[in-house]
Design an enzyme around this catalytic site. Sequence first.
Site, PDB file in Angstrom:
ATOM      1  N   MET A  30       0.668  -1.286   0.087  1.00 51.11           N
ATOM      2  CA  MET A  30      -0.133  -0.193  -0.058  1.00 51.11           C
ATOM      3  C   MET A  30       0.862   1.243  -0.126  1.00 51.11           C
ATOM      4  O   MET A  30       0.574   2.536   0.471  1.00 51.11           O
ATOM      5  CB  MET A  30      -1.039   0.058   1.375  1.00 51.11           C
ATOM      6  CG  MET A  30      -1.766  -1.088   1.161  1.00 51.11           C
ATOM      7  SD  MET A  30      -3.456  -0.518   1.823  1.00 51.11           S
ATOM      8  CE  MET A  30      -2.811  -0.490   3.594  1.00 51.11           C
ATOM      9  N   ASN A  32       3.968   3.829   0.881  1.00 48.90           N
ATOM     10  CA  ASN A  32       4.805   4.357   1.996  1.00 48.90           C
ATOM     11  C   ASN A  32       6.061   3.398   2.548  1.00 48.90           C
ATOM     12  O   ASN A  32       5.919   3.024   3.607  1.00 48.90           O
ATOM     13  CB  ASN A  32       3.702   4.512   3.449  1.00 48.90           C
ATOM     14  CG  ASN A  32       4.399   5.428   4.214  1.00 48.90           C
ATOM     15  OD1 ASN A  32       5.391   6.279   3.960  1.00 48.90           O
ATOM     16  ND2 ASN A  32       4.006   5.291   5.628  1.00 48.90           N
ATOM     17  N   HIS A  34       9.298   1.099   3.271  1.00 44.81           N
ATOM     18  CA  HIS A  34      10.275   1.091   4.269  1.00 44.81           C
ATOM     19  C   HIS A  34      11.328  -0.034   3.857  1.00 44.81           C
ATOM     20  O   HIS A  34      11.215  -1.073   3.135  1.00 44.81           O
ATOM     21  CB  HIS A  34      10.004   1.154   5.597  1.00 44.81           C
ATOM     22  CG  HIS A  34       8.936   0.044   6.002  1.00 44.81           C
ATOM     23  ND1 HIS A  34       9.180  -1.076   5.914  1.00 44.81           N
ATOM     24  CD2 HIS A  34       7.609   0.159   6.347  1.00 44.81           C
ATOM     25  CE1 HIS A  34       8.034  -1.883   6.287  1.00 44.81           C
ATOM     26  NE2 HIS A  34       6.851  -1.013   6.533  1.00 44.81           N
ATOM     27  N   HIS A  37       9.769  -3.514   3.373  1.00 49.41           N
ATOM     28  CA  HIS A  37       9.261  -3.763   1.823  1.00 49.41           C
ATOM     29  C   HIS A  37      10.416  -4.183   1.080  1.00 49.41           C
ATOM     30  O   HIS A  37      10.211  -4.818  -0.097  1.00 49.41           O
ATOM     31  CB  HIS A  37       8.263  -2.413   1.521  1.00 49.41           C
ATOM     32  CG  HIS A  37       7.178  -2.012   2.162  1.00 49.41           C
ATOM     33  ND1 HIS A  37       7.146  -1.101   3.085  1.00 49.41           N
ATOM     34  CD2 HIS A  37       5.942  -2.736   2.079  1.00 49.41           C
ATOM     35  CE1 HIS A  37       5.913  -1.023   3.317  1.00 49.41           C
ATOM     36  NE2 HIS A  37       5.151  -1.948   3.043  1.00 49.41           N
ATOM     37  N   GLY A 149       5.009 -10.132   3.804  1.00 49.26           N
ATOM     38  CA  GLY A 149       5.831 -10.104   5.108  1.00 49.26           C
ATOM     39  C   GLY A 149       5.031 -10.869   6.251  1.00 49.26           C
ATOM     40  O   GLY A 149       3.945 -10.864   6.399  1.00 49.26           O
ATOM     41  N   ILE A 178      11.169  -7.599   9.451  1.00 50.58           N
ATOM     42  CA  ILE A 178      12.248  -6.494   9.538  1.00 50.58           C
ATOM     43  C   ILE A 178      12.012  -5.511  10.931  1.00 50.58           C
ATOM     44  O   ILE A 178      11.155  -4.968  10.914  1.00 50.58           O
ATOM     45  CB  ILE A 178      12.636  -5.703   8.301  1.00 50.58           C
ATOM     46  CG1 ILE A 178      12.577  -6.836   7.250  1.00 50.58           C
ATOM     47  CG2 ILE A 178      13.958  -5.051   8.520  1.00 50.58           C
ATOM     48  CD1 ILE A 178      13.853  -7.699   7.360  1.00 50.58           C
ATOM     49  N   SER A 187       6.946  -0.782   9.915  1.00 52.72           N
ATOM     50  CA  SER A 187       5.662  -0.542   9.525  1.00 52.72           C
ATOM     51  C   SER A 187       5.279   0.896   9.165  1.00 52.72           C
ATOM     52  O   SER A 187       5.893   1.723   9.556  1.00 52.72           O
ATOM     53  CB  SER A 187       4.569  -0.840  10.713  1.00 52.72           C
ATOM     54  OG  SER A 187       3.301  -0.554  10.390  1.00 52.72           O
TER      55      SER A 187
END
EC number: 6.3.2.1
Length: 284
Positions: A30, A32, A34, A37, A149, A178, A187
């Site tokens: 979705m 954003n 980090h 991802h 994840g 992570i 997150s």
Amino acid sequence: MLIIETLPLLRQHIRRLRQEGKRVALVPTMGNLHDGHMKLVDEAKARADVVIVSIFVNPMQFDRPDDLVRYPRTLQEDCEKLNKRKVDYVFAPAVEEIYPHGLEGQTYVDVPGLSTMLEGASRPGHFRGVSTIVSKLFNLIQPDIACFGEKDFQQLALIRKMVADMSYDIEIVGVPIIRAKDGLALSSRNAYLTAEQRKIAPGLYNVMNSIAEKLIAGNRELQEIIAIAEQELNEKGFRADDIQIRDADTLLELTETSKRAVILAAAWLGQARLIDNQSVTLAQ
């Protein structure tokens, strides 16, 4: 890297990739993005010829309208990160592209049991939205593998069941959580934390570790363990939402034959609802 926003263009490229016999990996997100991802992307790149990352803030899976409105949307920055990672395609459709007739009357995919238990009980309709959008992405992209994840433990279990039940020929790869150096699971919702709350946030991980130690030691007084954990969270400044200890393989209540347990934790810290999990091998 090519950014695709429309279904016709996506289908055109998918047809070509199929004709060329390419092995395709999908990383649904979705946005954003980090480092968590990016770990999914790295796993996908190691397993496939072509990596497609989808970026779509799916309105169907939000149980609160205000949460949908304020969810971070950082498409330009996300694409820059993915380009540096040498991702092949980004699929970033508008809501109207995915739901041209709106959500009212939209056909949906529901996974019985897993959709309404645990996290699904506290967020009605959330998992129905997840399974529907993932099913649509699978139909559109026809990936050979898809990476998710393990932080969203119940979601991963739900996707695995949906794939099995719907006979999708797709390998589902779970990628470990992570964490920041202090233990906080990465997150997109961590962006909601203030600087002071960010200092407190690793407390959720620490409380889970405490639960894990008790389980490993053979303590099976689950209600007492959970009550103590909730009290610890509240004392640290959280608002404990839900802590569950379940069989890691079924997500049902632990039994004497359970080999692994999973600690599922959710707690509010300011405006952020943090979720985390930890699996524990039980002594037999």
